[in-house]
Scaffold this active site. Structure first.
Site, PDB file in Angstrom:
ATOM      1  N   PRO A 265       0.925  -1.120  -0.032  1.00  0.00           N
ATOM      2  CA  PRO A 265       0.107   0.036  -0.147  1.00  0.00           C
ATOM      3  C   PRO A 265       0.658   1.268  -0.002  1.00  0.00           C
ATOM      4  O   PRO A 265       1.865   1.205   0.804  1.00  0.00           O
ATOM      5  CB  PRO A 265      -0.970  -0.218   1.537  1.00  0.00           C
ATOM      6  CG  PRO A 265      -0.109  -1.201   2.156  1.00  0.00           C
ATOM      7  CD  PRO A 265       0.703  -2.042   1.329  1.00  0.00           C
TER       8      PRO A 265
ATOM      9  N   THR B 104       0.635   5.460  -0.113  1.00  0.00           N
ATOM     10  CA  THR B 104      -0.198   6.647  -0.006  1.00  0.00           C
ATOM     11  C   THR B 104       0.261   7.585  -1.117  1.00  0.00           C
ATOM     12  O   THR B 104       1.704   8.177  -1.221  1.00  0.00           O
ATOM     13  CB  THR B 104      -0.189   7.528   1.024  1.00  0.00           C
ATOM     14  OG1 THR B 104      -0.641   6.742   2.197  1.00  0.00           O
ATOM     15  CG2 THR B 104      -0.964   8.838   1.258  1.00  0.00           C
TER      16      THR B 104
ATOM     17  N   GLN C  66      -6.838  -1.439   1.401  1.00  0.00           N
ATOM     18  CA  GLN C  66      -6.309  -1.346   2.807  1.00  0.00           C
ATOM     19  C   GLN C  66      -7.173  -0.428   3.783  1.00  0.00           C
ATOM     20  O   GLN C  66      -7.494   0.744   3.157  1.00  0.00           O
ATOM     21  CB  GLN C  66      -4.845  -0.753   2.748  1.00  0.00           C
ATOM     22  CG  GLN C  66      -4.229  -0.843   4.423  1.00  0.00           C
ATOM     23  CD  GLN C  66      -2.935  -0.081   4.470  1.00  0.00           C
ATOM     24  OE1 GLN C  66      -2.951   0.991   4.115  1.00  0.00           O
ATOM     25  NE2 GLN C  66      -1.962  -0.899   4.794  1.00  0.00           N
TER      26      GLN C  66
ATOM     27  N   HIS D 298      -5.334  -2.086   8.151  1.00  0.00           N
ATOM     28  CA  HIS D 298      -3.880  -1.395   8.533  1.00  0.00           C
ATOM     29  C   HIS D 298      -4.131  -1.310  10.006  1.00  0.00           C
ATOM     30  O   HIS D 298      -4.377  -0.507  10.748  1.00  0.00           O
ATOM     31  CB  HIS D 298      -4.222   0.069   7.873  1.00  0.00           C
ATOM     32  CG  HIS D 298      -2.698   0.682   7.741  1.00  0.00           C
ATOM     33  ND1 HIS D 298      -1.733   0.119   8.425  1.00  0.00           N
ATOM     34  CD2 HIS D 298      -2.230   1.859   7.138  1.00  0.00           C
ATOM     35  CE1 HIS D 298      -0.637   0.862   8.236  1.00  0.00           C
ATOM     36  NE2 HIS D 298      -1.002   1.914   7.260  1.00  0.00           N
ATOM     37  N   GLY D 299      -3.127  -2.327  10.705  1.00  0.00           N
ATOM     38  CA  GLY D 299      -2.791  -2.411  12.010  1.00  0.00           C
ATOM     39  C   GLY D 299      -1.520  -2.096  12.103  1.00  0.00           C
ATOM     40  O   GLY D 299      -0.713  -2.271  13.197  1.00  0.00           O
ATOM     41  N   ALA D 300      -0.911  -1.109  11.282  1.00  0.00           N
ATOM     42  CA  ALA D 300       0.722  -0.920  11.733  1.00  0.00           C
ATOM     43  C   ALA D 300       0.927   0.612  11.471  1.00  0.00           C
ATOM     44  O   ALA D 300      -0.070   1.444  11.422  1.00  0.00           O
ATOM     45  CB  ALA D 300       1.393  -1.325  10.154  1.00  0.00           C
ATOM     46  N   ASN D 301       2.227   1.073  11.559  1.00  0.00           N
ATOM     47  CA  ASN D 301       2.633   2.329  11.235  1.00  0.00           C
ATOM     48  C   ASN D 301       2.304   3.579  12.079  1.00  0.00           C
ATOM     49  O   ASN D 301       2.132   4.714  11.772  1.00  0.00           O
ATOM     50  CB  ASN D 301       2.449   2.577  10.025  1.00  0.00           C
ATOM     51  CG  ASN D 301       3.401   1.943   8.742  1.00  0.00           C
ATOM     52  OD1 ASN D 301       4.382   1.132   9.441  1.00  0.00           O
ATOM     53  ND2 ASN D 301       2.938   1.918   7.572  1.00  0.00           N
TER      54      ASN D 301
ATOM     55  N   TYR E 188      -1.096   3.963  13.134  1.00  0.00           N
ATOM     56  CA  TYR E 188      -2.547   4.457  13.078  1.00  0.00           C
ATOM     57  C   TYR E 188      -3.334   3.905  13.866  1.00  0.00           C
ATOM     58  O   TYR E 188      -2.623   3.142  14.983  1.00  0.00           O
ATOM     59  CB  TYR E 188      -2.702   4.246  11.780  1.00  0.00           C
ATOM     60  CG  TYR E 188      -1.878   4.865  10.472  1.00  0.00           C
ATOM     61  CD1 TYR E 188      -1.856   6.253  10.597  1.00  0.00           C
ATOM     62  CD2 TYR E 188      -1.125   4.318   9.906  1.00  0.00           C
ATOM     63  CE1 TYR E 188      -1.135   6.841   9.786  1.00  0.00           C
ATOM     64  CE2 TYR E 188      -0.205   5.103   8.803  1.00  0.00           C
ATOM     65  CZ  TYR E 188      -0.405   6.339   9.006  1.00  0.00           C
ATOM     66  OH  TYR E 188       0.581   7.253   8.054  1.00  0.00           O
TER      67      TYR E 188
ATOM     68  N   ARG F   4      -2.127  -6.061   8.233  1.00  0.00           N
ATOM     69  CA  ARG F   4      -0.649  -5.373   8.206  1.00  0.00           C
ATOM     70  C   ARG F   4      -0.127  -4.928   9.682  1.00  0.00           C
ATOM     71  O   ARG F   4      -0.956  -4.387  10.326  1.00  0.00           O
ATOM     72  CB  ARG F   4      -0.529  -4.027   7.299  1.00  0.00           C
ATOM     73  CG  ARG F   4       0.787  -4.162   6.739  1.00  0.00           C
ATOM     74  CD  ARG F   4       0.977  -2.729   5.801  1.00  0.00           C
ATOM     75  NE  ARG F   4       2.188  -2.713   5.139  1.00  0.00           N
ATOM     76  CZ  ARG F   4       2.910  -1.782   4.661  1.00  0.00           C
ATOM     77  NH1 ARG F   4       2.704  -0.570   5.089  1.00  0.00           N
ATOM     78  NH2 ARG F   4       3.987  -1.957   3.820  1.00  0.00           N
TER      79      ARG F   4
ATOM     80  N   ASN G 299       5.498   7.465  12.899  1.00  0.00           N
ATOM     81  CA  ASN G 299       4.356   8.215  13.615  1.00  0.00           C
ATOM     82  C   ASN G 299       4.367   8.325  15.003  1.00  0.00           C
ATOM     83  O   ASN G 299       3.273   8.015  15.798  1.00  0.00           O
ATOM     84  CB  ASN G 299       2.949   7.880  12.889  1.00  0.00           C
ATOM     85  CG  ASN G 299       2.639   8.160  11.676  1.00  0.00           C
ATOM     86  OD1 ASN G 299       2.616   9.315  11.309  1.00  0.00           O
ATOM     87  ND2 ASN G 299       2.153   7.374  10.770  1.00  0.00           N
TER      88      ASN G 299
ATOM     89  N   GLY H  91      12.439  -2.992   2.306  1.00  0.00           N
ATOM     90  CA  GLY H  91      13.623  -2.844   1.765  1.00  0.00           C
ATOM     91  C   GLY H  91      14.044  -4.205   0.905  1.00  0.00           C
ATOM     92  O   GLY H  91      15.362  -4.213   0.886  1.00  0.00           O
TER      93      GLY H  91
ATOM     94  N   GLY I 234       7.111  -1.657  -2.179  1.00  0.00           N
ATOM     95  CA  GLY I 234       6.587  -0.398  -2.297  1.00  0.00           C
ATOM     96  C   GLY I 234       7.070   0.551  -3.133  1.00  0.00           C
ATOM     97  O   GLY I 234       6.563   0.551  -4.426  1.00  0.00           O
TER      98      GLY I 234
END
Length: 372
Positions: free
Chosen positions: A23, A25, A97, A180-183, A185, A232, A240, A307, A328
């Site tokens: 995903p 943005t 997502q 989206h269970g990551a990053n 949020y 995720r 964040n 990566g 990505g």
């Protein structure tokens, strides 16, 4: 020996190869509406085994960035249906997502200018993308201070994920959904001690902090079937301004609880999102995480991200570290990434100044190998 280019069954999703588009943005959906250039963008990349859409807000409250698409209005669903139709016509498979940003937002993006919401009134030392009213140009600004969600509001959050999942599959034509269970949020905020200071049923213990994520995932699985749902997770990313005091037992608990749901896949970000794959101050055993999931009966595909280059991806699938590898930035600049990886062709460089906002340039104008 299993290859990156072999097909795989991920729940109900039959994928022709093990390369996913992560995903991404891109901030090219004014008024939160999918549009013509998005139709082209996703169709160009349909050779991926699986396309995962950019984060898509499940509600107005869930929006955290300007010009990101939504999934809560009829015009949005109609716009996404044009995207999914184009992807399917090109032979691809696409999931969306499901995104609630929680505290990573700005009052100018929220209904009636209200404060963003989160597990606790703890502001994220982070930035979000808004449109300057005077110039009309996008800019990154600090996030606004959040208010804590009351416990009686949480069932509505769970319901929003279920409705968005159903609308995505039944109306917008997606093949499935990814939570989206990551990053850093909303669902990640509830998971981690750095953002969650609650003392009710959704705070404190691992079981309590994981409750909202698990309720939302179960609701989505009930709505469309577990075999069409992925999730995720990012155990140690600092994205964040998020952190947890002890992530290994937290995430091993989470995946053990997810195992019985029959999910299509688990999508793991290894290390810092878009940054180092290993963080000296945040060690994590990803092999143990996968083992915890499998030992609990989890059959979903294990997807990894962050990566990976061609050689790393090939090895990861061949040695069983992963079933699917998500790329990505390489997909931003290489719409035919699968072809380039299979034939070991050079990759187009990306232009990071055009990642966020704008139009066709840096979005749908990257050449295919056959054009070059």
């Amino acid at each position: 020996m299993t290859s990156l280019f072999d097909p795989i069954q991920a729940g109900e999703l039959r994928l022709p190869n093990r390369i996913a588009m992560a995903p991404l943005t891109r901030n090219r959906a004014p008024q939160a509406l999918p549009n013509d250039i998005m139709v082209t963008y996703y169709a160009q990349r349909a050779s991926a085994g699986l396309l995962i859409s950019e984060g898509t807000a499940i509600s107005h409250q869930g929006q955290g960035y300007a010009h990101v698409p939504g999934l809560y209005g009829s015009e949005q669903l109609d716009g996404w249906k044009r995207v999914t139709d184009a992807v399917h016509k090109a032979g691809g498979r696409i999931v969306t997502q499901l995104w609630h940003v929680g505290r990573v937002s700005h009052t100018s993006l929220q209904p009636e200018g209200q404060a963003p919401v989160g597990p606790s009134p703890v502001a994220a030392k982070s930035k979000t993308y808004v449109i300057d009213e005077d110039s009309g140009k996008g800019q990154f600004v600090p996030t606004s201070a959040p208010r804590a969600l009351a416990q009686h509001e949480l069932p509505a959050i769970v319901h929003s994920f279920a409705v968005a999942a159903r609308n995505a599959v039944e109306t917008a034509g997606f093949d499935g959904v990814e939570l989206h269970g990551a990053n850093g949020y909303l669902l990640d905020q509830f998971l981690k001690t750095g953002a969650n200071q609650r003392d009710d049923d959704y705070g404190g213990s691992i079981e309590n902090r994981a409750r909202l994520l698990l309720e939302c995932t179960r609701a989505a699985a009930d709505a469309v079937g577990g075999g069409r749902v992925g999730i995720r997770l990012s155990p140690v990313t600092p994205a964040n301004d998020i952190a947890d005091a002890d992530p290994q037992p937290l995430f091993e608990y989470v995946v053990r609880q997810l195992a019985p749901l029959g999910l299509a896949y688990i999508h793991i970000i290894e290390g810092a999102t878009g940054g180092p794959r290993e963080l000296p101050d945040r060690p994590f055993d990803y092999a143990a995480l996968k083992s915890a999931y499998r030992e609990a009966g989890g059959q979903g595909a294990w997807m990894v991200n962050n990566g990976y280059d061609r050689d790393m991806a090939l090895r990861a699938v061949e040695n069983g570290h992963a079933d699917i590898v998500a790329f990505g930035k390489a997909f931003i600049s290489n719409p035919d990434l699968v072809h380039r990886l299979r034939d070991d062709l050079p990759l187009n460089p990306w232009n990071s100044s055009l990642f966020y906002g704008g139009g066709a340039e840096g979005y749908i104008d990257y050449p295919f190998a056959r054009q070059a």
